[in-house]
Design a protein around this motif. Structure first.
Motif, short mmCIF file in Angstrom:
data_model
loop_
_atom_site.label_atom_id
_atom_site.label_comp_id
_atom_site.label_asym_id
_atom_site.label_seq_id
_atom_site.Cartn_x
_atom_site.Cartn_y
_atom_site.Cartn_z
N GLY A 1 -52.86 -15.33 27.19
CA GLY A 1 -53.11 -14.21 26.29
C GLY A 1 -52.67 -12.89 26.91
O GLY A 1 -52.07 -12.04 26.24
N ASP A 2 -52.93 -12.74 28.19
CA ASP A 2 -52.48 -11.53 28.90
C ASP A 2 -50.97 -11.48 29.04
O ASP A 2 -50.38 -10.39 29.13
N LEU A 3 -50.34 -12.66 29.07
CA LEU A 3 -48.90 -12.74 29.29
C LEU A 3 -48.09 -12.83 28.00
O LEU A 3 -46.86 -12.98 28.07
N ARG A 4 -48.73 -12.71 26.86
CA ARG A 4 -48.05 -13.02 25.59
C ARG A 4 -46.77 -12.22 25.37
O ARG A 4 -45.86 -12.69 24.70
N ASP A 5 -46.69 -11.03 25.94
CA ASP A 5 -45.50 -10.20 25.75
C ASP A 5 -44.49 -10.31 26.88
O ASP A 5 -43.41 -9.72 26.81
N THR A 6 -44.84 -11.07 27.93
CA THR A 6 -43.94 -11.15 29.08
C THR A 6 -43.50 -12.56 29.43
O THR A 6 -42.39 -12.77 29.91
N VAL A 7 -44.39 -13.56 29.19
CA VAL A 7 -44.04 -14.96 29.47
C VAL A 7 -44.55 -15.82 28.31
O VAL A 7 -45.74 -15.77 27.98
N ALA A 8 -43.68 -16.61 27.74
CA ALA A 8 -44.04 -17.52 26.65
C ALA A 8 -44.21 -18.92 27.22
O ALA A 8 -43.27 -19.50 27.77
N ALA A 9 -45.43 -19.46 27.11
CA ALA A 9 -45.71 -20.81 27.60
C ALA A 9 -46.88 -21.36 26.78
O ALA A 9 -47.35 -20.72 25.83
N SER A 10 -47.35 -22.56 27.13
CA SER A 10 -48.44 -23.19 26.39
C SER A 10 -49.57 -23.56 27.32
O SER A 10 -49.37 -23.77 28.52
N ALA A 11 -50.78 -23.66 26.75
CA ALA A 11 -51.94 -24.13 27.48
C ALA A 11 -52.30 -25.51 26.99
O ALA A 11 -52.03 -25.87 25.85
N SER A 12 -52.91 -26.31 27.86
CA SER A 12 -53.34 -27.65 27.47
C SER A 12 -54.81 -27.69 27.10
O SER A 12 -55.42 -28.75 27.04
N ALA A 13 -55.40 -26.54 26.90
CA ALA A 13 -56.77 -26.45 26.41
C ALA A 13 -56.82 -25.31 25.40
O ALA A 13 -56.01 -24.39 25.45
N ALA A 14 -57.74 -25.39 24.48
CA ALA A 14 -57.84 -24.36 23.45
C ALA A 14 -59.28 -23.90 23.31
O ALA A 14 -60.22 -24.65 23.55
N CYS A 15 -59.44 -22.64 22.92
CA CYS A 15 -60.78 -22.07 22.74
C CYS A 15 -61.10 -22.03 21.25
O CYS A 15 -60.33 -21.50 20.45
N HIS A 16 -62.24 -22.62 20.87
CA HIS A 16 -62.67 -22.62 19.48
C HIS A 16 -64.10 -22.08 19.43
O HIS A 16 -65.03 -22.72 19.91
N THR A 17 -64.23 -20.90 18.85
CA THR A 17 -65.53 -20.24 18.68
C THR A 17 -66.37 -20.30 19.96
O THR A 17 -67.53 -20.71 19.95
N GLY A 18 -65.74 -19.94 21.06
CA GLY A 18 -66.49 -19.81 22.30
C GLY A 18 -66.50 -21.04 23.19
O GLY A 18 -66.85 -20.95 24.35
N SER A 19 -66.14 -22.20 22.63
CA SER A 19 -66.11 -23.40 23.46
C SER A 19 -64.66 -23.78 23.76
O SER A 19 -63.75 -23.39 23.05
N THR A 20 -64.47 -24.54 24.82
CA THR A 20 -63.12 -24.91 25.22
C THR A 20 -62.92 -26.41 25.03
O THR A 20 -63.74 -27.21 25.50
#
Length: 433
Positions: free
Chosen positions: A361-380
């Motif tokens: 999220g911090d890198l969204r404008d400088t590095v494009a990549a993917s995460a293998s976990a996702a946050c849904h309403t506070g849980s991961t």
């Protein structure tokens, strides 16, 4: 606005569009491996596994079929002929790419999900009522797993899901053990995993399955493999194979199913694709996919070697920059004895003590990549693939999927590694504080 004015405006728009494209560097001629793609954003692209940038070669090939040859390939007049020929040429390029015996074994689809669904549903419908059993792995793409789950819920089949080892590799012996002679309609094992880059020995799977039941069909989802490694349907021995355009340089919205089996239609309507799949062909996209195939046929070994160098350079720099933190590389690349079974372009990199989606999220404008976990309403939630290979939850939550390709440069890799390391440290420090 009169008709003459509209024609003039259209002509000017086309001319301007082509001029802008040329100014941006989209000129004809084969691009060199390792040459950067023109782009407006300064964001470094390390997400080839999600979608490959459209190769300029492919965009060039599309242009005549956007502005000049826009007829319906099914039309018998002068406007249909060039499009019909272009579709045939693209089909032949995919045939050559996969080493299929005949271009008639290549059937166009709109996306990989359609091709995967068709392989499963078509196999079941072609073989009912006696064969209702399906075998898949637990690390398949959702286009396979969600389809199987829906078929099971609808009572159309029963399924067996085979696990994998800690490197993400599926045992051919385990797959064969899951086959039910006389009952199994289709086995589907992906050729390369989209998250950890595990390349399966699908040839061994085919041989093992047929030793148990010669009549069981085998499908492989090769979306992540084509354009990264050589894919030969004769060597693999598969009955069906999915190939997806946007994973190796063509636009989104085009794919193909290689099949040497007679599958029931998935889409009904016109007589396109020799009556096997209705729908007017998206000629520009098909032309681009054919060109992407030719790019690999001409530059494949060079693309693979370049991708490996960029992937390994990225790994080394990240490990050096984060040497004092707890990090791990997942999949075959993280195990020396299995590194030969890793895709050349995918790096699954974990850092214990961060949340990858926050870093990205911090890198969204400088590095494009993917995460293998996702946050849904506070849980991961952790990906099913990382769960299947038993990555510890703190590492799974901190997993970045970084993927490179034909046009990634060394300077981009170095800069991206520095930016990622900086963001990781910021979040790691904040978490500890």
């Amino acid at each position: 606005m009169n008709e003459v004015t509209l024609v003039v405006l259209a002509t000017v728009s086309v001319a301007l569009g082509l001029r802008v494209a040329a100014a941006a560097g989209w000129r004809k001629g084969r691009r060199k491996v390792g040459s950067p793609l023109p782009r407006e954003s300064k964001c470094i692209y390390l997400d080839y596994a999600a979608t490959c940038p459209i190769y300029a070669d492919c965009a060039d090939a599309m242009v005549p079929y956007l502005y000049s040859h826009w007829g319906n390939p099914s039309s018998g007049h002068a406007y249909g002929g060039p499009c019909r020929d272009a579709v045939a040429a693209a089909r032949e390029s995919i045939r050559a790419l996969l080493n299929a015996r005949d271009s008639s074994e290549i059937v166009w689809c709109s996306c990989g999900s359609e091709a995967d669904n068709w392989a499963l549903v078509g196999s079941l419908r072609a073989r009912r009522p006696s064969r209702r059993h399906v075998v898949v792995s637990t690390i398949e793409h959702p286009a396979i797993l969600a389809c199987v789950d829906a078929l099971v819920a609808a009572g159309e089949c029963v399924a067996t899901k085979v696990g994998c080892d800690g490197a993400g590799l599926v045992s051919a012996r385990d797959v064969a053990a899951a086959v039910r002679p006389g009952e199994t309609a289709v086995v589907s094992i992906m050729l390369a995993n989209n998250e950890v880059g595990a390349v399966q020995d699908v040839g061994a799977v085919c041989r093992a399955v047929r030793a148990v039941d010669p009549e069981a069909w085998v499908h492989t989802d090769a979306a992540q493999a084509v354009g990264k490694i050589d894919v030969d349907v004769q060597a693999l021995g598969v009955d069906m194979l999915t190939v997806v355009g946007h994973k190796f340089g063509a636009p989104k919205g085009v794919a193909a199913l290689y099949t040497r089996r007679d599958l029931p239609n998935m889409l009904l309507g016109g007589g396109q694709e020799r009556g096997r799949r209705a729908g007017t062909e998206a000629v520009p996209n098909l032309v681009a996919m054919g060109e992407a195939a030719r790019v690999w046929l001409e530059q494949g070994p060079e693309i693979r070697a370049h991708s490996e160098r960029m992937r390994d350079r990225l790994r080394r720099r990240l490990e050096t920059k984060l040497a004092d933190l707890e990090t791990a590389v997942n999949g075959p690349l993280g195990a020396k004895e299995f590194s030969h079974a890793a895709l050349p372009n995918v790096l699954s990199f974990s850092v214990n003590g961060i949340r990858a989606f926050e870093v990205l999220g911090d890198l969204r404008d400088t590095v494009a990549a993917s995460a293998s976990a996702a946050c849904h309403t506070g849980s991961t939630s952790v990906s099913a693939v990382l769960e299947a290979i038993q990555v510890p939850t703190p590492y799974a939550i901190g997993t970045l999927r970084l993927s490179v390709g034909r046009h990634t440069t060394a300077s981009e890799v170095d800069r991206a590694a520095d930016l990622i390391a900086e963001a990781v440290r910021a979040h790691y420090t904040n978490k500890r504080d």
